[in-house]
Design a protein around this motif. Structure first.
Motif, PDB file in Angstrom:
ATOM      1  N   TYR A   1       0.838  -1.182   0.000  1.00 26.22           N
ATOM      2  CA  TYR A   1       0.000   0.000   0.000  1.00 26.22           C
ATOM      3  C   TYR A   1       0.878   1.239   0.000  1.00 26.22           C
ATOM      4  N   ILE A   2       0.449   2.235  -0.727  1.00 18.61           N
ATOM      5  CA  ILE A   2       1.162   3.501  -0.748  1.00 18.61           C
ATOM      6  C   ILE A   2       0.512   4.402   0.291  1.00 18.61           C
ATOM      7  N   VAL A   3       1.294   4.823   1.259  1.00 21.06           N
ATOM      8  CA  VAL A   3       0.773   5.651   2.336  1.00 21.06           C
ATOM      9  C   VAL A   3       1.387   7.031   2.207  1.00 21.06           C
ATOM     10  N   GLU A   4       0.524   8.026   2.155  1.00 19.00           N
ATOM     11  CA  GLU A   4       1.012   9.393   2.059  1.00 19.00           C
ATOM     12  C   GLU A   4       1.104   9.999   3.447  1.00 19.00           C
ATOM     13  N   LYS A   5       2.170  10.726   3.674  1.00 17.52           N
ATOM     14  CA  LYS A   5       2.364  11.362   4.968  1.00 17.52           C
ATOM     15  C   LYS A   5       1.448  12.577   5.060  1.00 17.52           C
ATOM     16  N   LYS A   6       0.846  12.731   6.224  1.00 24.17           N
ATOM     17  CA  LYS A   6      -0.038  13.873   6.405  1.00 24.17           C
ATOM     18  C   LYS A   6       0.772  15.154   6.444  1.00 24.17           C
ATOM     19  N   LYS A   7       0.247  16.149   5.784  1.00 26.81           N
ATOM     20  CA  LYS A   7       0.929  17.432   5.761  1.00 26.81           C
ATOM     21  C   LYS A   7       0.344  18.332   6.843  1.00 26.81           C
ATOM     22  N   LYS A   8       1.250  18.970   7.594  1.00 22.89           N
ATOM     23  CA  LYS A   8       0.796  19.881   8.627  1.00 22.89           C
ATOM     24  C   LYS A   8       0.447  21.217   7.993  1.00 22.89           C
ATOM     25  N   PRO A   9      -0.634  21.815   8.451  1.00 24.69           N
ATOM     26  CA  PRO A   9      -0.961  23.137   7.892  1.00 24.69           C
ATOM     27  C   PRO A   9       0.066  24.166   8.366  1.00 24.69           C
ATOM     28  N   PRO A  10       0.348  25.142   7.530  1.00 21.70           N
ATOM     29  CA  PRO A  10       1.339  26.152   7.922  1.00 21.70           C
ATOM     30  C   PRO A  10       0.838  26.962   9.117  1.00 21.70           C
ATOM     31  N   LYS A  11       1.764  27.327   9.999  1.00 23.68           N
ATOM     32  CA  LYS A  11       1.392  28.115  11.176  1.00 23.68           C
ATOM     33  C   LYS A  11       1.103  29.552  10.763  1.00 23.68           C
ATOM     34  N   SER A  12       0.071  30.090  11.389  1.00 23.93           N
ATOM     35  CA  SER A  12      -0.256  31.478  11.076  1.00 23.93           C
ATOM     36  C   SER A  12       0.533  32.430  11.959  1.00 23.93           C
ATOM     37  N   SER A  13       0.959  31.956  13.120  1.00 19.38           N
ATOM     38  CA  SER A  13       1.757  32.815  13.990  1.00 19.38           C
ATOM     39  C   SER A  13       2.989  32.036  14.439  1.00 19.38           C
ATOM     40  N   TYR A  14       4.064  32.736  14.593  1.00 18.89           N
ATOM     41  CA  TYR A  14       5.325  32.131  14.985  1.00 18.89           C
ATOM     42  C   TYR A  14       5.730  32.635  16.360  1.00 18.89           C
ATOM     43  N   SER A  15       6.492  31.834  17.069  1.00 19.34           N
ATOM     44  CA  SER A  15       6.976  32.247  18.388  1.00 19.34           C
ATOM     45  C   SER A  15       8.113  33.249  18.211  1.00 19.34           C
ATOM     46  N   GLU A  16       8.481  33.874  19.311  1.00 21.29           N
ATOM     47  CA  GLU A  16       9.566  34.848  19.269  1.00 21.29           C
ATOM     48  C   GLU A  16      10.867  34.133  18.930  1.00 21.29           C
ATOM     49  N   PRO A  17      11.739  34.747  18.160  1.00 17.64           N
ATOM     50  CA  PRO A  17      13.003  34.091  17.826  1.00 17.64           C
ATOM     51  C   PRO A  17      13.891  33.943  19.060  1.00 17.64           C
ATOM     52  N   LYS A  18      14.629  32.853  19.102  1.00 20.33           N
ATOM     53  CA  LYS A  18      15.516  32.594  20.226  1.00 20.33           C
ATOM     54  C   LYS A  18      16.783  33.435  20.052  1.00 20.33           C
ATOM     55  N   GLU A  19      17.352  33.806  21.187  1.00 16.89           N
ATOM     56  CA  GLU A  19      18.528  34.643  21.166  1.00 16.89           C
ATOM     57  C   GLU A  19      19.722  33.800  21.610  1.00 16.89           C
ATOM     58  N   PHE A  20      20.754  33.766  20.800  1.00 14.86           N
ATOM     59  CA  PHE A  20      21.961  33.010  21.116  1.00 14.86           C
ATOM     60  C   PHE A  20      23.076  33.981  21.447  1.00 14.86           C
ATOM     61  N   ARG A  21      23.800  33.653  22.517  1.00 14.09           N
ATOM     62  CA  ARG A  21      24.939  34.479  22.891  1.00 14.09           C
ATOM     63  C   ARG A  21      26.170  33.595  22.869  1.00 14.09           C
ATOM     64  N   PHE A  22      27.146  34.011  22.105  1.00 10.92           N
ATOM     65  CA  PHE A  22      28.389  33.274  22.000  1.00 10.92           C
ATOM     66  C   PHE A  22      29.425  33.895  22.916  1.00 10.92           C
ATOM     67  N   LYS A  23      30.170  33.045  23.603  1.00 10.76           N
ATOM     68  CA  LYS A  23      31.195  33.556  24.529  1.00 10.76           C
ATOM     69  C   LYS A  23      32.519  33.681  23.834  1.00 10.76           C
TER      70      LYS A  23
END
Length: 105
Positions: A83-105
């Motif tokens: 059987y050919i099984v298709e992977k379910k596609k997730k709907p695109p998010k309408s809102s995104y979380s705040e971007p993460k902040e990386f600090r390099f030492k």
């Protein structure tokens, strides 16, 4: 008095061209030898495999007393069903979380 350049230049040129030609001929012969050898080995392997296969499985022989109707039909195993099984596609998010902040030492 003659110039040495007049006698040496044509001979050196002829020698270089002759060397290149001999190298090219050698290269073509080497390629032909390798090509012939590879195909010869492939044919030899194919022939060897055929003889081994012929020795392992002798041709089926039928006995004189057996008739074709008395033979039981072989039960064939059912072929697997795929059987050919298709992977379910997730709907695109309408809102995104705040971007993460990386600090390099």
């Amino acid at each position: 008095m003659t110039s040495v350049f007049l006698y040496t230049f044509p001979m050196n040129t002829f020698y270089l061209l002759n060397t290149i030609a001999v190298g090219g001929i050698f290269l073509v012969l080497l390629f032909g030898f390798c090509f012939f050898t590879v195909h010869l080995l492939k044919l030899a392997k194919r022939g060897y495999d055929e003889t081994v296969r012929a020795k392992k499985s002798p041709p089926p022989t039928t006995q004189k007393g057996e008739s074709e109707q008395e033979k039981k039909p072989e039960q064939k195993t059912p072929e697997p069903v795929y059987y050919i099984v298709e992977k379910k596609k997730k709907p695109p998010k309408s809102s995104y979380s705040e971007p993460k902040e990386f600090r390099f030492k």
